[in-house]
Design a protein around this motif. Structure first.
Motif, mmCIF file in Angstrom:
data_model
loop_
_atom_site.group_PDB
_atom_site.id
_atom_site.type_symbol
_atom_site.label_atom_id
_atom_site.label_comp_id
_atom_site.label_asym_id
_atom_site.label_seq_id
_atom_site.Cartn_x
_atom_site.Cartn_y
_atom_site.Cartn_z
ATOM 1 N N GLU A 1 0.829 -1.199 0.000
ATOM 2 C CA GLU A 1 0.000 0.000 0.000
ATOM 3 C C GLU A 1 0.867 1.254 0.000
ATOM 4 O O GLU A 1 1.949 1.263 0.606
ATOM 5 C CB GLU A 1 -0.921 0.027 1.233
ATOM 6 C CG GLU A 1 -1.921 -1.120 1.320
ATOM 7 C CD GLU A 1 -3.064 -1.004 0.329
ATOM 8 O OE1 GLU A 1 -3.141 0.021 -0.386
ATOM 9 O OE2 GLU A 1 -3.888 -1.924 0.267
ATOM 10 N N TRP A 2 0.410 2.297 -0.655
ATOM 11 C CA TRP A 2 1.133 3.572 -0.635
ATOM 12 C C TRP A 2 0.205 4.776 -0.745
ATOM 13 O O TRP A 2 0.613 5.904 -0.569
ATOM 14 C CB TRP A 2 2.163 3.628 -1.759
ATOM 15 C CG TRP A 2 1.600 3.247 -3.094
ATOM 16 C CD1 TRP A 2 0.956 4.044 -3.979
ATOM 17 C CD2 TRP A 2 1.616 1.946 -3.665
ATOM 18 N NE1 TRP A 2 0.561 3.334 -5.069
ATOM 19 C CE2 TRP A 2 0.968 2.024 -4.909
ATOM 20 C CE3 TRP A 2 2.137 0.699 -3.249
ATOM 21 C CZ2 TRP A 2 0.807 0.921 -5.736
ATOM 22 C CZ3 TRP A 2 1.977 -0.386 -4.079
ATOM 23 C CH2 TRP A 2 1.329 -0.280 -5.297
ATOM 24 N N ASN A 3 -1.083 4.531 -1.010
ATOM 25 C CA ASN A 3 -2.004 5.655 -1.166
ATOM 26 C C ASN A 3 -3.308 5.364 -0.433
ATOM 27 O O ASN A 3 -3.738 4.211 -0.321
ATOM 28 C CB ASN A 3 -2.285 5.913 -2.643
ATOM 29 C CG ASN A 3 -2.955 7.254 -2.879
ATOM 30 O OD1 ASN A 3 -2.502 8.273 -2.365
ATOM 31 N ND2 ASN A 3 -4.044 7.266 -3.632
ATOM 32 N N ASP A 4 -3.946 6.423 0.069
ATOM 33 C CA ASP A 4 -5.228 6.303 0.771
ATOM 34 C C ASP A 4 -6.087 7.494 0.338
ATOM 35 O O ASP A 4 -6.118 8.533 0.989
ATOM 36 C CB ASP A 4 -5.010 6.290 2.283
ATOM 37 C CG ASP A 4 -6.305 6.083 3.056
ATOM 38 O OD1 ASP A 4 -7.341 5.770 2.412
ATOM 39 O OD2 ASP A 4 -6.288 6.240 4.283
ATOM 40 N N ASN A 5 -6.757 7.328 -0.780
ATOM 41 C CA ASN A 5 -7.472 8.437 -1.415
ATOM 42 C C ASN A 5 -8.484 9.093 -0.483
ATOM 43 O O ASN A 5 -8.615 10.316 -0.461
ATOM 44 C CB ASN A 5 -8.168 7.933 -2.678
ATOM 45 C CG ASN A 5 -8.919 9.022 -3.416
ATOM 46 O OD1 ASN A 5 -8.325 9.878 -4.055
ATOM 47 N ND2 ASN A 5 -10.250 8.992 -3.331
ATOM 48 N N ASP A 6 -9.232 8.268 0.284
ATOM 49 C CA ASP A 6 -10.291 8.824 1.137
ATOM 50 C C ASP A 6 -9.870 8.994 2.594
ATOM 51 O O ASP A 6 -10.699 9.300 3.460
ATOM 52 C CB ASP A 6 -11.556 7.973 1.055
ATOM 53 C CG ASP A 6 -11.300 6.508 1.350
ATOM 54 O OD1 ASP A 6 -10.160 6.165 1.738
ATOM 55 O OD2 ASP A 6 -12.228 5.693 1.171
ATOM 56 N N SER A 7 -8.582 8.765 2.875
ATOM 57 C CA SER A 7 -8.027 8.968 4.230
ATOM 58 C C SER A 7 -8.818 8.219 5.304
ATOM 59 O O SER A 7 -9.063 8.732 6.396
ATOM 60 C CB SER A 7 -7.995 10.470 4.569
ATOM 61 O OG SER A 7 -7.218 11.191 3.642
ATOM 62 N N ASP A 8 -9.211 6.989 4.967
ATOM 63 C CA ASP A 8 -9.966 6.198 5.942
ATOM 64 C C ASP A 8 -9.104 5.166 6.638
ATOM 65 O O ASP A 8 -9.600 4.319 7.385
ATOM 66 C CB ASP A 8 -11.155 5.516 5.273
ATOM 67 C CG ASP A 8 -10.753 4.510 4.203
ATOM 68 O OD1 ASP A 8 -9.551 4.431 3.875
ATOM 69 O OD2 ASP A 8 -11.647 3.819 3.670
ATOM 70 N N GLY A 9 -7.779 5.214 6.386
ATOM 71 C CA GLY A 9 -6.871 4.284 7.025
ATOM 72 C C GLY A 9 -6.719 2.969 6.296
ATOM 73 O O GLY A 9 -5.942 2.110 6.717
ATOM 74 N N ILE A 10 -7.462 2.790 5.199
ATOM 75 C CA ILE A 10 -7.379 1.567 4.396
ATOM 76 C C ILE A 10 -6.736 1.938 3.059
ATOM 77 O O ILE A 10 -7.215 2.820 2.350
ATOM 78 C CB ILE A 10 -8.763 0.953 4.145
ATOM 79 C CG1 ILE A 10 -9.481 0.680 5.465
ATOM 80 C CG2 ILE A 10 -8.643 -0.337 3.333
ATOM 81 C CD1 ILE A 10 -10.922 0.236 5.287
ATOM 82 N N GLY A 11 -5.649 1.274 2.723
ATOM 83 C CA GLY A 11 -4.963 1.569 1.476
ATOM 84 C C GLY A 11 -5.850 1.313 0.273
ATOM 85 O O GLY A 11 -6.730 0.438 0.290
ATOM 86 N N ASP A 12 -5.613 2.079 -0.800
ATOM 87 C CA ASP A 12 -6.465 1.984 -1.980
ATOM 88 C C ASP A 12 -6.466 0.593 -2.604
ATOM 89 O O ASP A 12 -7.474 0.168 -3.194
ATOM 90 C CB ASP A 12 -6.022 3.002 -3.040
ATOM 91 C CG ASP A 12 -6.309 4.436 -2.604
ATOM 92 O OD1 ASP A 12 -7.094 4.612 -1.656
ATOM 93 O OD2 ASP A 12 -5.742 5.368 -3.215
ATOM 94 N N ASN A 13 -5.353 -0.140 -2.510
ATOM 95 C CA ASN A 13 -5.308 -1.485 -3.084
ATOM 96 C C ASN A 13 -6.214 -2.464 -2.351
ATOM 97 O O ASN A 13 -6.661 -3.458 -2.929
ATOM 98 C CB ASN A 13 -3.870 -2.015 -3.090
ATOM 99 C CG ASN A 13 -2.975 -1.220 -4.022
ATOM 100 O OD1 ASN A 13 -3.441 -0.688 -5.027
ATOM 101 N ND2 ASN A 13 -1.694 -1.143 -3.695
ATOM 102 N N SER A 14 -6.479 -2.186 -1.082
ATOM 103 C CA SER A 14 -7.341 -3.068 -0.272
ATOM 104 C C SER A 14 -8.747 -2.502 -0.105
ATOM 105 O O SER A 14 -9.683 -3.250 0.197
ATOM 106 C CB SER A 14 -6.722 -3.284 1.111
ATOM 107 O OG SER A 14 -5.420 -3.811 1.018
ATOM 108 N N ASP A 15 -8.903 -1.213 -0.288
ATOM 109 C CA ASP A 15 -10.169 -0.532 -0.020
ATOM 110 C C ASP A 15 -11.155 -0.775 -1.173
ATOM 111 O O ASP A 15 -10.877 -0.407 -2.322
ATOM 112 C CB ASP A 15 -9.918 0.967 0.132
ATOM 113 C CG ASP A 15 -11.091 1.693 0.774
ATOM 114 O OD1 ASP A 15 -12.201 1.143 0.774
ATOM 115 O OD2 ASP A 15 -10.881 2.817 1.283
ATOM 116 N N PRO A 16 -12.308 -1.382 -0.913
ATOM 117 C CA PRO A 16 -13.279 -1.609 -1.990
ATOM 118 C C PRO A 16 -14.008 -0.340 -2.426
ATOM 119 O O PRO A 16 -14.682 -0.331 -3.447
ATOM 120 C CB PRO A 16 -14.260 -2.610 -1.364
ATOM 121 C CG PRO A 16 -14.173 -2.350 0.112
ATOM 122 C CD PRO A 16 -12.742 -1.958 0.366
ATOM 123 N N ASP A 17 -13.854 0.747 -1.628
ATOM 124 C CA ASP A 17 -14.514 2.018 -1.959
ATOM 125 C C ASP A 17 -13.522 3.145 -1.691
ATOM 126 O O ASP A 17 -13.505 3.755 -0.635
ATOM 127 C CB ASP A 17 -15.786 2.177 -1.122
ATOM 128 C CG ASP A 17 -16.532 3.470 -1.419
ATOM 129 O OD1 ASP A 17 -16.174 4.144 -2.408
ATOM 130 O OD2 ASP A 17 -17.462 3.810 -0.672
#
Length: 456
Positions: free
Chosen positions: A46-62
């Motif tokens: 992981e390296w990015n968190d577009n929505d700053s919810d603590g879940i990386g974008d590669n793992s975040d379904p939203d």
């Protein structure tokens, strides 16, 4: 000597440790993203968190946390957008014209669909006999104001209609109307053609005119002043020119309304489908380049919603006829074969232009790789395994494409993939470019040496 070796070893170890330490300071998780720009510097996945919810974008379904899963979100990194009805690259919330019909959503009666009317004239009855002949030459017209929208006839000639009998017409016309206007007025004019002068027939229930004026309410999808039968005998006049026309008017979403007719085992089949112009334009705008033989599989689109619906129509026809799997494959093959064969340099202006299935269906034409991509898509949607068969030396200087289909009980020409392996598969040859060929039958080619690429 030993002392110098130790010193060199210490220096080397120091350099290595220094490099590792420096790397840790720059990119701790070795994912190629500097720590200063890595939202998860200790997680190489992981390296990015577009929505700053603590879940990386590669793992975040939203990834934008808008409540729409990334797989169905047209704008997965934009919280304010999730859909694009007209596929123009502008999200529906920002787009002032969501159906791209030229009318602002604020004035559009249906902002998500470009509306059109379908006029279906079912039959005619020449109520008043004009002479002693058995039939009368008959045509009619549809106008909007002074503009003639359509002349209805029998392929350029008049219909010859028996007097005082109901005569089936099956005459249809689709017309794209302004979506910002509620009331639409049309006029129908009918003629009995005579040698010197054509005679207008009375199809209006009004005494003031032989012509029937139709006012259609687009908002409520109803006629305001007429019924579905335009009948001149309903007025109070004693004229001898009465006739009636039966008409249905339906509202549909404007697009490419295409009809398909073909014959399979001496039985005629047909259906119509209204294709979305935006989806057709989307495929036209995609890359049509081929760099490797396997690239032809890029034109197989088993997830396209319109193609899934068409496969469903064909499956339902197959079920009605109680076809088994082999018969269903031949039925699907006959559908693909019914499309007109044409060379790319004629229809597309280039030497090689592989079409996506929606393009082939809307254009109702294509060459061997186009109808092959279409058939592969259809059979894969319906649960069969298929492959594209490419024969580089099919004829002198010409290659050829066909389809391989794996189906239980098939016989004839086939190619074996992964022979001797647990996943060994036989693909039976399907010729898509000319009517009459069945599964397992191959035309007389100069060579049958082929490349086989399985659709996955």
């Amino acid at each position: 000597m030993k002392t110098s070796i130790k010193i060199v070893s210490i220096l080397v170890a120091g350099l290595i440790l220094g490099a590792v330490f420096n790397q840790m300071l720059y990119d701790a998780d070795l994912d190629g993203i500097p720590n200063s720009r890595d939202a998860f510097p200790r997680d190489s996945n992981e390296w990015n968190d577009n929505d700053s919810d603590g879940i990386g974008d590669n793992s975040d379904p939203d990834d934008d946390n808008d409540g729409f899963n990334d797989t169905e979100d047209f704008f997965p990194f934009n919280f304010s957008e999730n859909s694009d009805n007209d596929l123009d690259g502008i999200g529906d919330n920002s787009d002032f014209d969501d159906d791209n019909d030229g009318f602002n959503d604020s004035e559009d009666l249906d902002p998500f669909n470009d509306l059109a009317l379908k006029f279906s004239f079912k039959n005619v009855n020449l109520i008043d006999r004009q002479n002693n002949r058995q039939t009368a030459p008959f045509i009619f017209f549809l106008y909007q104001g002074t503009e003639q929208l359509k002349r209805f006839d029998n392929e350029g000639n008049p219909w010859y209609v028996p007097w005082q009998e109901t005569f089936n017409l099956t005459a249809d016309f689709e017309y794209n109307i302004p979506d910002n206007q509620t009331l639409h007025e049309f006029t129908v004019v009918a003629y009995f053609l005579k040698f010197r002068n054509s005679e207008e027939l009375d199809i209006s229930g009004s005494n003031s005119s032989y012509r029937e004026t139709i006012i259609f309410d687009l908002k409520n999808k109803t006629w305001l002043n007429s019924s579905s039968i335009l009948d001149g005998s309903l007025d109070d006049s004693d004229d001898s020119d009465d006739a009636s026309l039966t008409l249905d008017i339906d509202v549909f979403n404007f697009g490419y309304l295409k009809s398909f007719k073909w014959t399979f085992r001496m039985v005629d089949y047909q259906f119509s489908y209204n294709f979305d112009p935006a989806r057709y334009s989307y495929y036209v705008g995609q890359s049509h380049k081929i760099f490797d033989y396997s690239d032809y599989l890029n034109f197989v689109t088993i997830n396209d919603p319109e193609l899934i619906e068409i496969a469903g129509i064909l499956r339902n026809l197959s079920i009605e006829e109680e076809f088994d799997s082999l018969r269903e494959i031949d039925f699907l093959l006959s559908f693909s074969q019914s499309l007109k064969y044409s060379e790319d340099n004629v229809t597309a202006g280039v030497g090689e232009y592989p079409r996506y299935p929606i393009e082939t269906l809307v254009d109702q034409t294509g060459d061997c790789e186009d109808t092959s991509a279409l058939l592969i898509s259809l059979v894969e949607i319906l649960g069969y395994n298929a492959s594209i068969i490419l024969i580089p030396e099919a004829w002198d200087g010409y290659g050829h494409a066909a389809v391989g289909i794996n189906v239980t009980g098939a016989s004839g020409v086939h190619y074996i993939v992964n022979e001797g392996e647990p996943d060994e598969t036989s693909y039976y040859y399907a010729e898509t470019t000319a009517p009459g060929w069945r599964l397992g039958e191959m035309p007389d080619l100069d060579s049958n040496s082929a490349y086989i690429y399985e659709a996955k």
